[in-house]
Design a protein around this motif. Structure first.
Motif, short mmCIF file in Angstrom:
data_model
loop_
_atom_site.label_atom_id
_atom_site.label_comp_id
_atom_site.label_asym_id
_atom_site.label_seq_id
_atom_site.Cartn_x
_atom_site.Cartn_y
_atom_site.Cartn_z
N ARG A 158 -10.14 8.61 3.36
CA ARG A 158 -11.09 8.49 4.51
C ARG A 158 -12.31 7.48 4.30
NH1 ARG A 158 -11.82 14.95 4.26
NH2 ARG A 158 -11.42 15.58 6.64
N ARG A 159 -12.56 7.17 2.88
CA ARG A 159 -13.62 6.36 2.64
C ARG A 159 -13.05 4.68 2.92
NH1 ARG A 159 -14.37 7.87 -1.93
NH2 ARG A 159 -12.80 6.34 -3.04
N GLU A 160 -11.73 4.41 2.29
CA GLU A 160 -11.32 3.11 2.35
C GLU A 160 -10.62 2.67 3.69
OE1 GLU A 160 -9.20 2.31 -1.18
OE2 GLU A 160 -10.83 3.32 -2.40
N LEU A 161 -10.05 3.52 4.24
CA LEU A 161 -9.06 3.37 5.64
C LEU A 161 -9.82 3.95 6.83
CD1 LEU A 161 -5.57 4.51 4.28
CD2 LEU A 161 -6.53 2.24 4.16
N GLY A 162 -10.63 4.72 6.53
CA GLY A 162 -11.25 5.36 7.84
C GLY A 162 -10.22 6.65 8.34
N TYR A 163 -9.54 6.88 7.57
CA TYR A 163 -8.54 8.09 8.03
C TYR A 163 -9.28 9.55 8.16
CZ TYR A 163 -4.88 11.97 7.27
OH TYR A 163 -4.27 12.98 7.28
N VAL A 165 2.44 15.18 11.77
CA VAL A 165 3.18 13.71 11.68
C VAL A 165 2.16 12.75 12.44
CG1 VAL A 165 4.50 14.37 13.97
CG2 VAL A 165 5.35 12.55 12.06
N SER A 166 1.74 12.96 13.45
CA SER A 166 0.68 12.06 14.18
C SER A 166 -0.43 11.62 13.05
CB SER A 166 0.11 12.47 15.47
OG SER A 166 -0.60 13.60 15.16
N ASP A 167 -0.78 12.53 12.08
CA ASP A 167 -1.87 12.04 11.22
C ASP A 167 -1.32 11.06 10.15
OD1 ASP A 167 -4.11 13.04 12.45
OD2 ASP A 167 -3.70 15.06 11.55
N VAL A 168 -0.06 11.40 9.83
CA VAL A 168 0.71 10.08 9.17
C VAL A 168 0.91 9.05 9.68
CG1 VAL A 168 2.89 9.76 7.60
CG2 VAL A 168 1.90 12.36 7.86
N VAL A 169 1.02 8.90 10.92
CA VAL A 169 1.43 7.78 11.62
C VAL A 169 -0.03 7.11 11.67
CG1 VAL A 169 1.94 6.68 13.72
CG2 VAL A 169 3.31 8.64 12.89
N GLN A 170 -1.11 7.84 12.04
CA GLN A 170 -2.40 7.24 11.93
C GLN A 170 -2.76 6.54 10.80
OE1 GLN A 170 -6.90 8.72 11.23
NE2 GLN A 170 -5.49 10.19 11.96
N ALA A 171 -2.34 7.09 9.48
CA ALA A 171 -2.63 6.45 8.21
C ALA A 171 -2.01 5.34 8.07
CB ALA A 171 -2.46 7.52 7.25
N VAL A 172 -0.60 5.39 8.44
CA VAL A 172 0.11 4.18 8.66
C VAL A 172 -0.49 2.85 8.93
CG1 VAL A 172 2.17 3.06 9.20
CG2 VAL A 172 2.37 5.30 8.14
N PHE A 173 -1.06 2.93 10.27
CA PHE A 173 -1.53 1.67 10.92
C PHE A 173 -2.92 1.37 10.43
CE2 PHE A 173 1.92 2.88 13.52
CZ PHE A 173 2.52 1.55 13.88
N LEU A 174 -3.75 2.47 9.77
CA LEU A 174 -4.83 2.24 9.13
C LEU A 174 -4.49 1.34 7.88
CD1 LEU A 174 -6.85 5.56 9.64
CD2 LEU A 174 -7.51 3.33 10.54
N ALA A 175 -3.52 1.77 7.10
CA ALA A 175 -2.99 1.16 6.00
C ALA A 175 -2.61 -0.42 6.38
CB ALA A 175 -1.94 1.84 5.28
N LEU A 176 -2.06 -0.70 7.26
CA LEU A 176 -1.48 -2.04 7.70
C LEU A 176 -2.82 -2.71 8.04
CD1 LEU A 176 1.37 -1.36 10.18
CD2 LEU A 176 1.48 -2.11 7.72
N VAL A 215 0.68 -1.28 0.14
CA VAL A 215 -0.15 0.10 0.10
C VAL A 215 0.95 1.13 -0.01
CG1 VAL A 215 -1.72 1.28 1.21
CG2 VAL A 215 -1.92 -1.08 1.23
N VAL A 216 0.53 2.29 -0.73
CA VAL A 216 1.47 3.48 -0.84
C VAL A 216 0.69 4.57 -0.12
CG1 VAL A 216 2.25 5.16 -2.31
CG2 VAL A 216 2.37 2.86 -2.95
N LYS A 225 -6.23 -2.04 6.93
CA LYS A 225 -7.28 -2.06 6.16
C LYS A 225 -6.96 -1.82 4.65
CE LYS A 225 -10.50 0.02 9.62
NZ LYS A 225 -11.37 1.31 9.99
N GLY A 226 -5.63 -1.50 4.33
CA GLY A 226 -5.37 -0.94 3.16
C GLY A 226 -5.57 -2.00 2.18
N GLN A 227 -5.74 -1.51 0.84
CA GLN A 227 -6.24 -2.91 -0.11
C GLN A 227 -4.67 -2.80 -1.04
OE1 GLN A 227 -9.81 -1.83 -2.50
NE2 GLN A 227 -10.56 -0.88 -0.62
#
Length: 342
Positions: free
Chosen positions: A314-319, A217-228, A175-176, A230-232
């Motif tokens: 937002r839609r796919e990860l819940g970010y 930066v904490s929102d990037v970190v949030q996205a990293v763990f959401l991608a781990l 996931v990128v 839920k990421g497609q």
């Protein structure tokens, strides 16, 4: 669960390590021999030295381990020799993934931290529109080009996982993430703006409207763990705080946080920046010292549209961004002051 984080001693990577530890992962921080561990003080952190320049060495370094997740945050944003962008950002990614595949590492997810810079200066006609994932990338920096090459390799046939268990190769589970300008404690480039303002000067470039975006930066970190979680596989997500700002907004907030020192705001034409960065690049090559005033910085500062579409994240990860710019600048400046950077 066992997680490997490359670039762990860096700005974003060190925060990813902190979050992984909070979540109870067996956390392995990939570092170089020369890396500082100042931001990795937690004794629960395991360290591993990885040479991203050599696939063969990576295989031997990774062989004793079985990782469930890998977050590849290692990379360079400034170089004196442009070939280093490709050696580290592109070839380093290829070497790491190829080594993981050769070891048949049973990865659940591989998150690659890329950048909005892979798109370059597009949709520059006013009124500006959001850069979308369906747009054609036209990177205008060596950094952006090197990141885009790594992305394209991840989606190539060459990168598909080959295993005796499958009749045909399957996609590598990547996931990128493409964050816009990332700021916060420990960050060094935006810090230079704060340092300049404290020294009574704010410098801007160009007279045409500039729409810029940021992500804390904490929102990037949030996205990293959401991608781990839920990421497609194969998806690429833009990251920002969901808002759009004008070029003076960031410096205005820094000025306020510093107690409103007297200052001179200078807005120079683009050609002046071209002259400054030309000589900055030349001096950097002559001295071997990386400088913020380089050709890539020229293209970044003259770019007018940094809007990006974060709805897929937002839609796919819940970010959902948690830190808006005013609060983020407050946190960053307080950290700089407390740690005697300012």
């Amino acid at each position: 669960m066992k997680i490997l984080i490359t670039g762990a001693s860096g700005f974003i990577g060190s925060f990813i390590v902190e979050e992984a530890l909070k979540r109870g992962f067996e956390t392995w921080a990939a570092v170089r021999k020369s890396s500082s561990k100042a931001y990795l003080p937690d004794e629960r952190t395991h360290f591993i030295e990885l040479n991203l320049s050599s696939k063969e060495q990576l295989v031997e370094q990774l062989r004793p381990h079985q990782f469930d997740y890998v977050v590849h945050a290692a990379g360079v944003t400034k170089c004196t020799d442009k070939r280093d962008f490709y050696r580290i950002n592109t070839e380093g990614t290829k070497n790491l993934v190829t080594a993981l595949q050769e070891l048949q590492m049973p990865l659940k997810r591989f998150v690659f931290v890329s950048s909005l810079s892979v798109f370059g200066a597009i949709r520059e006609q006013q009124p500006y529109e959001e850069i979308r994932e369906t747009d054609t990338p036209r990177p205008n920096t060596e950094y952006g080009k090197s990141k885009l090459e790594a992305e394209r390799w991840l989606e190539s046939e060459e990168c598909r996982v080959k295993s005796e268990e499958f009749a045909a190769a399957k996609p590598f589970p990547y996931v990128v993430l493409r964050p816009t300008g990332v700021y916060g404690p420990r960050e060094k480039d935006y810090f230079l703006m704060a340092q300049s303002i404290k020294q009574h000067t704010d410098f801007a470039v160009g007279y045409k409207q500039q729409d810029i975006t940021f992500v804390y930066v904490s929102d990037v970190v949030q996205a990293v763990f959401l991608a781990l979680e839920k990421g497609q596989t194969g998806r690429k997500y833009f990251l920002s705080d969901g808002e759009v700002y004008q070029s003076t907004t960031f410096s205005d907030l820094i000025h306020e946080e510093l107690g409103r020192p007297w200052w001179i705001r200078i807005t120079a034409p683009v050609w002046v920046l071209r002259v400054v960065t030309f000589f900055g690049e030349y001096i950097g090559r002559m001295t071997g010292k990386v400088t913020a005033l380089n050709n890539d910085k020229f293209n970044i500062l003259r770019q007018r549209n940094w809007r990006c579409d974060i709805e897929p994240a937002r839609r796919e990860l819940g970010y959902e961004p948690q830190v808006q710019l005013k609060e983020g600048v407050h946190r960053a400046i307080q950290w700089y002051l407390e740690n005697k950077w300012l």
